[in-house]
Design a protein around this motif. Sequence first.
Motif, PDB file in Angstrom:
ATOM      1  N   ALA A 243       1.062  -1.193   0.354  1.00  0.00           N
ATOM      2  CA  ALA A 243      -0.139   0.297   0.191  1.00  0.00           C
ATOM      3  C   ALA A 243       1.186   0.909   0.093  1.00  0.00           C
ATOM      4  N   SER A 244       1.938   1.190   0.645  1.00  0.00           N
ATOM      5  CA  SER A 244       2.829   2.419   0.647  1.00  0.00           C
ATOM      6  C   SER A 244       4.065   2.146   0.645  1.00  0.00           C
ATOM      7  N   PRO A 245       4.828   3.168   0.562  1.00  0.00           N
ATOM      8  CA  PRO A 245       6.734   2.597   0.908  1.00  0.00           C
ATOM      9  C   PRO A 245       7.279   2.408   1.628  1.00  0.00           C
ATOM     10  N   GLU A 246       6.254   3.027   2.890  1.00  0.00           N
ATOM     11  CA  GLU A 246       6.429   2.726   4.881  1.00  0.00           C
ATOM     12  C   GLU A 246       6.356   1.651   4.823  1.00  0.00           C
ATOM     13  N   ALA A 270       6.632   1.646  -8.209  1.00  0.00           N
ATOM     14  CA  ALA A 270       5.144   2.862  -7.873  1.00  0.00           C
ATOM     15  C   ALA A 270       4.851   1.991  -9.208  1.00  0.00           C
ATOM     16  N   HIS A 292      -1.730  -2.210  -7.220  1.00  0.00           N
ATOM     17  CA  HIS A 292      -1.063  -2.326  -6.163  1.00  0.00           C
ATOM     18  C   HIS A 292      -0.639  -0.682  -6.447  1.00  0.00           C
ATOM     19  N   ALA A 293      -1.140  -0.209  -4.810  1.00  0.00           N
ATOM     20  CA  ALA A 293      -0.639   2.015  -4.914  1.00  0.00           C
ATOM     21  C   ALA A 293       1.269   1.361  -5.155  1.00  0.00           C
ATOM     22  N   TRP A 294       1.743  -0.243  -4.801  1.00  0.00           N
ATOM     23  CA  TRP A 294       3.414   0.076  -5.288  1.00  0.00           C
ATOM     24  C   TRP A 294       3.777  -1.492  -5.060  1.00  0.00           C
ATOM     25  N   PRO A 371      10.826   7.522   2.688  1.00  0.00           N
ATOM     26  CA  PRO A 371       9.217   7.392   1.808  1.00  0.00           C
ATOM     27  C   PRO A 371       8.639   8.913   2.398  1.00  0.00           C
ATOM     28  N   ALA A 375       7.075  11.150  -0.310  1.00  0.00           N
ATOM     29  CA  ALA A 375       5.882  12.030  -0.076  1.00  0.00           C
ATOM     30  C   ALA A 375       6.292  13.482  -0.516  1.00  0.00           C
TER      31      ALA A 375
END
Length: 483
Positions: A243-246, A270, A292-294, A371, A375
Amino acid sequence: MIPTASSSAADALPPISDELLARFSAITGPANALSAPDLLAPFLSEPRDLWPGRTRLVLRPGSVEEISAILALANETKTPVVPQGGNTGLVGGQQPRSEGEIVLSLARLNCVREVDAVGRTLTVEAGVVLAEAQRLAEEAGLFFPLSLGSEGTCQIGGNLSSNAGGTGVLAYGNARELCLGVEAVLPSGEVLHGLRRLKKDNRGYDMRDLLIGSEGTLGVITAAVLKLFPKPAGRAVAYVGLASPEAALDLLGVSERLGGGRLTAFELIAAQGMEFTLRHTPGARDPLGQRHAWYVLMEIASQTSEADASETLEAILGEAFEAGIVEDAAIAQSLGQAKDFWHMRENLSWAQKPEGGSIKHDVSVPVARVPRFLAEAGKAVTAAIPGVRIVAFGHLGDGNIHYNLSQPVGADKAAFLDRWYEINGIVHAIVAELDGSFSAEHGIGQLKREELARTKPAVEMNLMRAIKGVFDPNNILNPGKLI
């Protein structure tokens, strides 16, 4: 087209005289002294089509002795020389800028000098193609880990001159760390005989480390001793949706803890980049059931067995699923599928071309700050160019992100590219705030020369200029690049 650094200085150079062309051509012989426009053309274009080259002569020496004679004559006559390997560089460092410069192609210097399976070294000349070095290691039952998308055409000399990175840096280091010694011809024509195979040698300053990464401005690397490694007995490769870079950073932590040195690649991609790759790569298929986002492409290599690699990867993904870190994952079920996974990653750069203009960034920040960089940079570039398509991908394990921006759909390509340096300034300012670098693995060349001079601490720039002055007092080697 983006503006070219120092173009006025290059334009001021007069064309090389016919008499001097004849003297240079005599060194290699007429068959390897190219001057016809159709023969020059392959040496005057580069992958991004941003720096059209200009020259009257390309020399293709076949020995160190010929290179020595060429540089000695160039030093005597103060003729600029531009070394060129496979011509795959992305910052214009290998392109001649005027008819007052000559190109020195290393392609014919392609001999294999020694394969030492016991000492795990490979000694090759600068013109050996990277894929060939990999093959030679494979034949010896060993492994050379430098891997780049251009490995079928880039050459070892260029890899070292740019201190190439690639996908294996996480486990094996960059080109400098994969080289034990170099042979090089200095601007004076003197030959530096440094083909040492020693892992420990503390006899003063290391000329190898100065020459590697110097982009052909201090000397022409003609041969190198490369470090080889035991060939992995097994590999396991997976695409992971997040879902995210985190979440990707959390997955990296689990992977390093459970995989240790067996984690050999960890590539962040990405969604926009995955979309372009699927659209423009023949035969490519989405490895996961939904978007997926990532994404992360990761690889585990084991020195014991395929089973150990697979079990390690499964344990990593199992813990990550339980912790809610990953959304989905697909493990390659065959060698062919693993190659397909990697082909999608390697084709990511080329898949951007059909989408129009692309403003590139090759940056690195501390791994923990990736991350935050993504952002902050995302907000800034979207505010500057509404509708810009962000194609961020790269080597999360070493903090290197290729932050590329494709033009908005329907935008004018030329107008978009005219904002290159403006957008670079926005992105690089964020990188600087995060204690990062605006040049992670592609080098400086022409593209980033002025920015380097403007942003690097004065004491460091003064030292670099002093070193250049000692090696090359007449400034004949690749002038207008790097420094």
